[in-house]
Design a protein around this motif. Sequence first.
Motif, mmCIF file in Angstrom:
data_model
loop_
_atom_site.group_PDB
_atom_site.id
_atom_site.type_symbol
_atom_site.label_atom_id
_atom_site.label_comp_id
_atom_site.label_asym_id
_atom_site.label_seq_id
_atom_site.Cartn_x
_atom_site.Cartn_y
_atom_site.Cartn_z
ATOM 1 N N LYS A 189 -1.155 8.872 -1.268
ATOM 2 C CA LYS A 189 -1.937 7.758 -0.792
ATOM 3 C C LYS A 189 -1.520 6.605 -1.836
ATOM 4 O O LYS A 189 -1.515 5.395 -1.310
ATOM 5 N N LEU A 190 -1.346 6.987 -3.065
ATOM 6 C CA LEU A 190 -0.877 5.594 -3.876
ATOM 7 C C LEU A 190 0.477 5.194 -3.493
ATOM 8 O O LEU A 190 0.650 3.874 -3.526
ATOM 9 N N LYS A 191 1.415 5.995 -3.099
ATOM 10 C CA LYS A 191 2.434 5.359 -2.620
ATOM 11 C C LYS A 191 2.634 4.488 -1.481
ATOM 12 O O LYS A 191 3.044 3.507 -1.375
ATOM 13 N N LEU A 192 1.531 4.822 -0.664
ATOM 14 C CA LEU A 192 1.375 4.028 0.473
ATOM 15 C C LEU A 192 1.013 2.560 0.002
ATOM 16 O O LEU A 192 0.811 1.613 0.877
ATOM 17 N N LEU A 193 0.229 2.504 -1.183
ATOM 18 C CA LEU A 193 -0.178 1.184 -1.631
ATOM 19 C C LEU A 193 0.684 0.406 -2.187
ATOM 20 O O LEU A 193 0.687 -0.636 -2.808
ATOM 21 N N GLY A 194 2.099 1.044 -2.444
ATOM 22 C CA GLY A 194 3.098 0.535 -3.100
ATOM 23 C C GLY A 194 3.251 0.678 -4.854
ATOM 24 O O GLY A 194 4.131 0.101 -5.158
ATOM 25 N N ILE A 195 2.642 1.757 -5.003
ATOM 26 C CA ILE A 195 2.504 2.015 -6.515
ATOM 27 C C ILE A 195 3.772 3.030 -6.718
ATOM 28 O O ILE A 195 4.247 3.729 -6.127
ATOM 29 N N LYS A 196 4.824 2.337 -7.840
ATOM 30 C CA LYS A 196 5.733 2.981 -8.081
ATOM 31 C C LYS A 196 5.665 4.248 -8.698
ATOM 32 O O LYS A 196 4.833 4.869 -9.008
#
Lengths: 278, 208
Positions: A189-196
Amino acid sequence: MKKDSTRLVITFVMLIFLLVISLSTSILYTVNNYLESKRSNVPVFVFFKDNVSKEQALLYANSLKTHPGVKSVKFIDKSQALLDILSKLNLPQQQFSENPLPYSLEIFLKPQFAAEPSNINSIEKTFKSNSLIDEVRIPKGLFANISQTTLTFKEFSYVLIGVFILLEIIILALLLKITYEHKRDSYDKLKLLGIKRVKIFLMFLKHIFLSWFFASLLAVILGSIIMFLYINYINLVPVYQNDILISFGASGGLYIVFSFIILMVLSLFVFFIEDEKI
Amino acid sequence: MIEFVDVSKFYKDRCVFKDINFYVKEGQLVQVSGGFACGKTTLLKLICRLEKPTSGDVKIFGEPLNRIKYSRLMHLRRHMGVVFDDFGLIENLSVKAYLYLVTKLLKRKQYLEEAIDFFSLQNLLDTKIFNLSLSEKYRLALARILALRTPLVLLDEPFSYYKNKQELINMLKTLNENYKMTIIFTSYAPIESIDHLDIFNSCNVGEQ
């Protein structure tokens, strides 16, 4: 919502391994020291020729003290040796008009030096090559036996500690995998926000690091309590009290550092095996 | 801002779209409406590249996604606010902890208070997310978008979770007009006052 108990399990597993490995190392180290001391308690007897004077014998005894393989040298006066024998056999002193015994030396070798059979042979040759020496008595069989026992025990110690560490690595790797699986959804889910991924890895590492920190802290506290109770209430081998304390503390500290390295490497490994670029 | 060039999507033999072309301008508020399993969610997933098209090219902010590097995709996603059916929330955190974590990781804490006020989350800050109702979760997901100030917003079936339809429409219009966000949302039933993107039935065009 299911509670995440993986961190608790990792902390507990690390704590158990830290204590078990430290205690085992301490016991193995102490037993090894005991075996080493046995080796240095085996005397080597050197007998001088009959015509060697006391001064010559003492001079030679002193010169041996600087030998790298010699731990201590005890000079045995021939009159004292005779008295000892007579008293042991319960015989009167007047029986001998002349002392038939030679001057002799009781030599104790350094444990590490005595561990090598070639050293024993070499020091025997050194003694025999001296013109003052008549006879050398070295219990080679006993030295060989102690060496073999020490060697076998050392190998057993390495294998035992190795097995513990291997088990710890396997269990921790599995637990880290389970932890990642538990966290995967949040990380995705965090990756979907663009978090590296690097930041997500650092979050994973922080999660694991806390387990290591608490396990280490608890290990120090529990280890201190165990040692306190042992020294004050059990103390089976008081002679080796310092050995036990020092080896437990040193191995505990070493394994805390070692387990940190294991955990970091395993975390990196598990993360890059499990993590997907979505 | 978003461009689809001859995009087709098939799941094995099942056609979802075939050779569709459209362009969404910056600042538009667009709805994608259609029946069950007609590909609305797939369309949003193609935009944020959770799925790849079978053929054709999807461009976001002028960048084609077909051969985009992962690091660049992550950069683009930082400019997208996406809400699918799981809302993208981390359920075991509290509302406050979640918003704090996300804004901290993306270094955009300056709009956090404003977003909390806008979506009236003050009373829910210490509540665990798994204890929130669906509409509260949706408000939280929208608050995240507002706090992160993402210029592109993709919402999947927002009316399924938010009971007060008119209130949600007003919120979306405010985000679109006051915060200049480009918004694409899917809905089962079309809404009269909002632009509509008609991309379905493309699979049948050749056959007709």
